[in-house]
Design a protein around this motif. Sequence first.
Motif, PDB file in Angstrom:
ATOM      1  N   ASP A  18      -5.951  55.371  32.657  1.00 59.80           N
ATOM      2  CA  ASP A  18      -5.214  56.269  32.958  1.00 59.80           C
ATOM      3  C   ASP A  18      -3.895  55.664  33.543  1.00 59.80           C
ATOM      4  N   ASP A  19      -2.901  56.790  34.024  1.00 56.38           N
ATOM      5  CA  ASP A  19      -1.679  56.266  34.681  1.00 56.38           C
ATOM      6  C   ASP A  19      -2.034  55.609  36.044  1.00 56.38           C
ATOM      7  N   SER A  20      -2.987  55.545  36.683  1.00 56.41           N
ATOM      8  CA  SER A  20      -3.322  54.929  37.938  1.00 56.41           C
ATOM      9  C   SER A  20      -3.716  53.614  37.963  1.00 56.41           C
ATOM     10  N   ASN A  21      -4.125  53.280  36.710  1.00 52.50           N
ATOM     11  CA  ASN A  21      -4.778  51.887  36.639  1.00 52.50           C
ATOM     12  C   ASN A  21      -3.995  51.037  35.392  1.00 52.50           C
ATOM     13  N   LYS A  22      -3.010  51.621  34.784  1.00 46.73           N
ATOM     14  CA  LYS A  22      -2.553  50.887  33.621  1.00 46.73           C
ATOM     15  C   LYS A  22      -1.995  49.434  34.004  1.00 46.73           C
ATOM     16  N   PHE A  23      -1.316  49.378  35.128  1.00 46.19           N
ATOM     17  CA  PHE A  23      -0.727  47.909  35.584  1.00 46.19           C
ATOM     18  C   PHE A  23      -2.006  47.178  35.794  1.00 46.19           C
ATOM     19  N   ALA A  24      -3.000  47.426  36.272  1.00 42.53           N
ATOM     20  CA  ALA A  24      -4.100  46.646  36.685  1.00 42.53           C
ATOM     21  C   ALA A  24      -4.844  46.248  35.367  1.00 42.53           C
ATOM     22  N   LEU A  25      -4.888  47.217  34.436  1.00 41.76           N
ATOM     23  CA  LEU A  25      -5.557  46.782  33.132  1.00 41.76           C
ATOM     24  C   LEU A  25      -4.668  45.694  32.435  1.00 41.76           C
ATOM     25  N   ALA A  26      -3.486  45.978  32.224  1.00 39.92           N
ATOM     26  CA  ALA A  26      -2.375  44.951  31.755  1.00 39.92           C
ATOM     27  C   ALA A  26      -2.733  43.513  32.403  1.00 39.92           C
ATOM     28  N   ALA A  27      -2.601  43.477  33.699  1.00 41.09           N
ATOM     29  CA  ALA A  27      -2.608  42.341  34.271  1.00 41.09           C
ATOM     30  C   ALA A  27      -4.072  41.869  33.993  1.00 41.09           C
ATOM     31  N   ALA A  28      -5.210  42.360  33.897  1.00 40.40           N
ATOM     32  CA  ALA A  28      -6.395  41.749  33.845  1.00 40.40           C
ATOM     33  C   ALA A  28      -6.622  41.299  32.507  1.00 40.40           C
ATOM     34  N   ARG A  29      -6.217  41.883  31.335  1.00 44.63           N
ATOM     35  CA  ARG A  29      -5.919  41.375  30.192  1.00 44.63           C
ATOM     36  C   ARG A  29      -5.269  40.241  30.026  1.00 44.63           C
ATOM     37  N   ALA A  30      -4.080  40.270  30.592  1.00 44.83           N
ATOM     38  CA  ALA A  30      -3.408  38.922  30.566  1.00 44.83           C
ATOM     39  C   ALA A  30      -3.923  37.641  31.085  1.00 44.83           C
ATOM     40  N   VAL A  31      -4.738  38.042  32.120  1.00 45.54           N
ATOM     41  CA  VAL A  31      -5.569  36.857  32.767  1.00 45.54           C
ATOM     42  C   VAL A  31      -6.819  36.407  31.979  1.00 45.54           C
ATOM     43  N   ALA A  32      -7.241  37.365  30.972  1.00 40.68           N
ATOM     44  CA  ALA A  32      -8.214  37.031  30.157  1.00 40.68           C
ATOM     45  C   ALA A  32      -7.951  36.613  28.930  1.00 40.68           C
ATOM     46  N   THR A  33      -6.846  36.693  28.497  1.00 46.41           N
ATOM     47  CA  THR A  33      -6.386  36.423  27.017  1.00 46.41           C
ATOM     48  C   THR A  33      -5.306  35.246  26.978  1.00 46.41           C
ATOM     49  N   SER A  34      -4.773  34.988  27.948  1.00 39.89           N
ATOM     50  CA  SER A  34      -3.575  33.992  27.886  1.00 39.89           C
ATOM     51  C   SER A  34      -3.687  32.890  28.974  1.00 39.89           C
ATOM     52  N   SER A  35      -2.883  31.912  28.578  1.00 33.25           N
ATOM     53  CA  SER A  35      -3.071  30.985  30.098  1.00 33.25           C
ATOM     54  C   SER A  35      -1.820  31.171  30.956  1.00 33.25           C
ATOM     55  N   SER A  36      -1.263  32.372  30.836  1.00 28.57           N
ATOM     56  CA  SER A  36      -0.064  32.890  31.625  1.00 28.57           C
ATOM     57  C   SER A  36      -0.489  32.710  33.198  1.00 28.57           C
ATOM     58  N   ARG A  37       0.389  32.082  33.801  1.00 26.91           N
ATOM     59  CA  ARG A  37       0.166  32.208  35.268  1.00 26.91           C
ATOM     60  C   ARG A  37       0.922  33.269  35.664  1.00 26.91           C
ATOM     61  N   ASP A  38       1.346  34.357  35.167  1.00 25.90           N
ATOM     62  CA  ASP A  38       2.087  35.272  35.809  1.00 25.90           C
ATOM     63  C   ASP A  38       1.324  35.992  36.912  1.00 25.90           C
ATOM     64  N   TYR A  39      -0.020  36.206  36.818  1.00 24.09           N
ATOM     65  CA  TYR A  39      -1.106  36.940  37.730  1.00 24.09           C
ATOM     66  C   TYR A  39      -1.823  35.930  38.255  1.00 24.09           C
ATOM     67  N   ASN A  40      -1.673  34.784  38.893  1.00 27.63           N
ATOM     68  CA  ASN A  40      -2.194  33.904  39.276  1.00 27.63           C
ATOM     69  C   ASN A  40      -1.808  33.609  40.677  1.00 27.63           C
ATOM     70  N   PRO A  41      -2.489  34.195  41.741  1.00 28.05           N
ATOM     71  CA  PRO A  41      -3.907  34.651  41.577  1.00 28.05           C
ATOM     72  C   PRO A  41      -3.769  36.306  41.254  1.00 28.05           C
ATOM     73  N   LEU A  42      -4.588  36.782  40.690  1.00 29.13           N
ATOM     74  CA  LEU A  42      -5.012  38.090  40.311  1.00 29.13           C
ATOM     75  C   LEU A  42      -5.475  38.700  41.634  1.00 29.13           C
ATOM     76  N   TRP A  43      -4.675  39.920  41.991  1.00 24.21           N
ATOM     77  CA  TRP A  43      -5.347  40.383  43.213  1.00 24.21           C
ATOM     78  C   TRP A  43      -5.606  41.892  43.028  1.00 24.21           C
ATOM     79  N   LEU A  44      -6.694  42.288  43.127  1.00 20.46           N
ATOM     80  CA  LEU A  44      -7.014  43.827  42.723  1.00 20.46           C
ATOM     81  C   LEU A  44      -7.613  44.599  44.102  1.00 20.46           C
ATOM     82  N   TYR A  45      -6.691  45.450  44.557  1.00 22.73           N
ATOM     83  CA  TYR A  45      -6.879  46.098  45.783  1.00 22.73           C
ATOM     84  C   TYR A  45      -6.770  47.816  45.159  1.00 22.73           C
TER      85      TYR A  45
END
Length: 72
Positions: A18-45
């Motif tokens: 939903d609107d409140s978790n779109k960014f967290a979902l996109a960041a989690a998918r990026a961490v899981a599916t690529s070698s991107s360091r954009d979300y390293n470390p991934l911080w979920l709060y």
Amino acid sequence: MGNEMSAQINTFDTFIEDDSNKFALAAARAVATSSSRDYNPLWLYSPSGCGKTHLLNAISHELEKDPIISFP
């Protein structure tokens, strides 16, 4: 429900976006599916019940599909 069963159910396909978790979902998918360091470390709060554990289990589930990655 045990941790193993919970991890199997908690995938990206079963996550309710939903609107409140779109960014967290996109960041989690990026961490899981690529070698991107954009979300390293991934911080979920967020408050309890917002899907942090679900997203972490979904990342783990995706990483376990990769034959290059090994878990001890």
